[in-house]
Design a protein around this motif. Structure first.
Motif, short mmCIF file in Angstrom:
data_model
loop_
_atom_site.label_atom_id
_atom_site.label_comp_id
_atom_site.label_asym_id
_atom_site.label_seq_id
_atom_site.Cartn_x
_atom_site.Cartn_y
_atom_site.Cartn_z
N GLU A 154 0.83 -1.21 0.00
CA GLU A 154 0.00 0.00 0.00
C GLU A 154 0.87 1.26 0.00
O GLU A 154 0.55 2.24 -0.68
N HIS A 157 1.99 2.34 -3.29
CA HIS A 157 0.95 2.88 -4.17
C HIS A 157 0.35 4.16 -3.60
O HIS A 157 -0.81 4.48 -3.86
N ARG A 175 -2.37 5.37 -6.56
CA ARG A 175 -3.33 5.32 -5.46
C ARG A 175 -4.68 4.82 -5.92
O ARG A 175 -5.32 3.97 -5.26
N TRP A 178 -4.58 1.08 -6.55
CA TRP A 178 -4.61 0.31 -5.32
C TRP A 178 -6.04 0.21 -4.77
O TRP A 178 -6.51 -0.87 -4.39
N ARG A 182 -8.12 -3.13 -4.02
CA ARG A 182 -8.31 -3.51 -2.62
C ARG A 182 -9.63 -3.04 -2.01
O ARG A 182 -10.32 -3.80 -1.36
#
Length: 216
Positions: A154, A157, A175, A178, A182
């Motif tokens: 994370e 990203h 971002r 990601w 997720r």
């Protein structure tokens, strides 16, 4: 003045592109030769000879072998005798490999990988590192990976700097990518998705682990 004189490779009183090119070529050639010598593993050959000398000549410890070689030039020459014959075949193999590299005419074929290969003029080009980096491995060069893998991914990203993918022309940023994988927000359309369906399809990790390919 001394620095400029050193940079003026053709001694014309100027530092120009040809001088810089010659400096770069010298550095490259020096690195090639340095890597070539490291590949010979002369240190390994010498260490083996030292250990063999200890057994053959009845030395009580490696320290006594080193002391003998340090204080007795004739013993040191005897230790090195025949080393050239041992190095020669290894050096020949390395020179043949280097010759193949210099004369290789192979060109990567991207035609079967264009879906996954990004071919553009805006790519960052990578350079070759040193042989010592290769021998040290990734952990010796950049350190061990974070044991908290998910949190580390994370952090990688976090950037919101936009980019355009070279295969599908999608504008996004690390971002958003990601979050799309997720924690996608319900009702939000992410880059590559289309209103009403189509385009990229989101899949929650909980769904993906149920796929047969994931179970294999």
């Amino acid at each position: 003045e001394g620095v400029l004189k050193e940079l003026d490779k053709n001694s014309d009183g100027l530092v120009n592109v040809s001088d810089v090119s010659e400096i770069v070529n010298e550095r490259f050639e020096r690195q090639v030769v340095t890597d070539l010598m490291r590949n010979l593993d002369v240190a390994e050959m010498l260490s083996r000879r030292l250990l063999e000398s200890r057994k053959r000549d009845g030395h009580r410890s490696l320290e006594s072998v080193i002391a003998m070689a340090r204080n007795n030039p004739d013993a040191l020459r005897a230790l090195l005798f025949g080393l050239g014959a041992e190095i020669a075949p290894v050096l020949q193999r390395e020179l043949e490999a280097q010759h193949d590299i210099f004369h290789s005419a192979s060109v990567p074929d991207f035609k079967n990988n264009t879906k996954y290969a990004v071919i553009t003029d805006n790519l960052r080009e990578a350079g070759f590192g040193e042989l010592s980096w290769f021998k040290a491995g990734l952990d010796g060069t950049i350190g061990l990976p974070d044991i908290n893998i998910l949190q580390a991914m994370e952090r990688e990203h976090e950037s919101t700097e936009n980019f355009r993918s070279g295969n599908y022309g999608i504008e996004s940023n690390p971002r958003l990518e990601w979050l799309f994988v997720r924690r996608p927000e319900v009702g939000k359309v992410y880059p590559g998705e289309k209103e009403g369906g189509g385009g990229r399809r989101r899949h929650a990790p909980e769904e993906l682990v149920k796929e047969d390919v994931a179970k294999e």
